[in-house]
Design an enzyme around this catalytic site. Sequence first.
Site, PDB file in Angstrom:
ATOM      1  N   LYS A  20     -14.473  18.210 -50.759  1.00  0.00           N
ATOM      2  CA  LYS A  20     -13.785  16.626 -51.336  1.00  0.00           C
ATOM      3  C   LYS A  20     -14.462  16.612 -53.010  1.00  0.00           C
ATOM      4  CE  LYS A  20     -13.267  12.083 -49.338  1.00  0.00           C
ATOM      5  NZ  LYS A  20     -12.435  12.085 -48.076  1.00  0.00           N
ATOM      6  N   ASP A  35      -7.846   9.060 -51.011  1.00  0.00           N
ATOM      7  CA  ASP A  35      -9.002   8.347 -50.891  1.00  0.00           C
ATOM      8  C   ASP A  35      -8.944   7.554 -51.313  1.00  0.00           C
ATOM      9  OD1 ASP A  35     -10.968   9.526 -48.083  1.00  0.00           O
ATOM     10  OD2 ASP A  35     -12.375   8.430 -50.310  1.00  0.00           O
TER      11      ASP A  35
END
Length: 450
Positions: free
Chosen positions: A125, A165
Amino acid sequence: MNYVQNVLDSLKRLYPEQSTFLQAAEEVLMTLTPVLNARPEYAKHKILERIVEPEKTHLFRVEWVDDKGEIQVNRGYRIQYNSALGPYKGGLRFHPSVNVGILRFLGFEQIFKNALTGLSIGGGKGGSDFDPKGKSETEIMRFCNAFMTELFRYIGPTVDVPAGDIGVGGREVGYMYGTYKKLTGRYEGVLTGKNLLFGGSLARTEATGYGLVYFTERMLASCGKSLEGRTCAVSGSGNVATYCVEKLWQVGAKPVTVSDSNGFIYDPEGIDIALLKQVKEVERARLTRYAELRPGAKYTPVSEYPEGMNGVWAVPCDAAFPCATQNEVTGKAAQTLIANGCTCVAEGANMPSSLEAMRTFVESGINYGPAKAANAGGVATSQLEMAQNAGMVHWTFEEVDSKLKNIMYNIHDMTAATAKDFKAEGNLLLGANIAGFTQVADAMIAQGVN
Ligand code: NDP
Ligand code: 2IT
């Protein structure tokens, strides 16, 4: 169990400031005791101590010039958490709240989510504390260029493949792709969620929201129930929420709420999906605009929310779909939902429920689809995009959508079967954590200590 508690205690000592990561670690590790008891080799190989630490953490300065000619500085990150099952895979978040602790929580969850898809993807991430709100189109582009000028060194189609995201959608992925191509001279599938014109996959935009509803339908069908005719509360009004709302209508349910960080909409006639897309995707406006254009819809600002909870969860519903952000469902919200007759909660956002809310859902015995299982459709479809790029092919919408549906059904069935195997029938949180963990742990053992 001492093993779990010892690892959690040492994380608390090492990273006292990373509260969201500590929460995610606790949420996963606390459910693993049965499998750690059954498989002592995990403790012998120090799997917990190893799996909680990212393989690599990249932190870099991002500097850019705003429209006024002023220099701006942000922090950029990429956490390459675990590559036991495949190249690092996971989104990029642009939001002022981003820091190492937030990205470690997201990266840690991503490891197990990606394992559940059954596809060859490790967990990662990244993102930045850049705030896209109020920025012009050219400022967004300049920031994306600057961010990728550093990130490009760490990624590649078989190394690490970022995606979107919060705050990162098709537009941002496109700008970052352009910079990567310019810097490396390579036209390759290094990002997912791309425009269809340069290697994007049909159905990736819809995938997380659609997948969430496919998962929910499967979960309910396993108890002889369905979403048809059900009133649904959805939070968020971004990518995940929008396509959750769209699919809910398609399966005969009635979504009546959406939200953003300023307030929420209650639309008793059901959310007008065409209007929502117009406001959010075309105009890039706020939900106050939806209320302006839709007579009958009620807008409630955050200042009027009940104490200790998001107002969305006070709207009576049969099923709730938190699709905005972490910890948006507090313990009080969970109790309110259940008291108002909600019998199904499926998580589109990552870790939207606090630990207390999670416990409330599990203990109440309602149908509870935890994030890492229920929202895995986005990353699964990202892997389908990688597969199409590697094979230089394009699949139709129907092909991708039907693969997505199969993957979501499989995730549900595997998760439910694992819960049953460990004598916790119906506890999909435990099932998802154990099913994801064992795959990563077994691959780590087989690959040795490196
Ligand atoms: P978007 O940026 O498209 O939308 C985010 C939405 O959530 C916006 O409506 C935003 O409101 C709201 N929101 C964000 N932060 C907050 C906050 N602190 N408080 C209240 N509302 C907030 O993001 P996505 O739809 O892509 O992501 C939503 C969630 O789903 C995140 O948890 C993400 O990690 C998760 N997720 C996303 C996937 C994907 O494929 N995109 C896949 C799996 C999970 P505002 O505009 O006011 O900020
Ligand atoms: O949380 C997630 O699973 C995502 N943001 C999607 C990640 C991806 O690589 O598609």
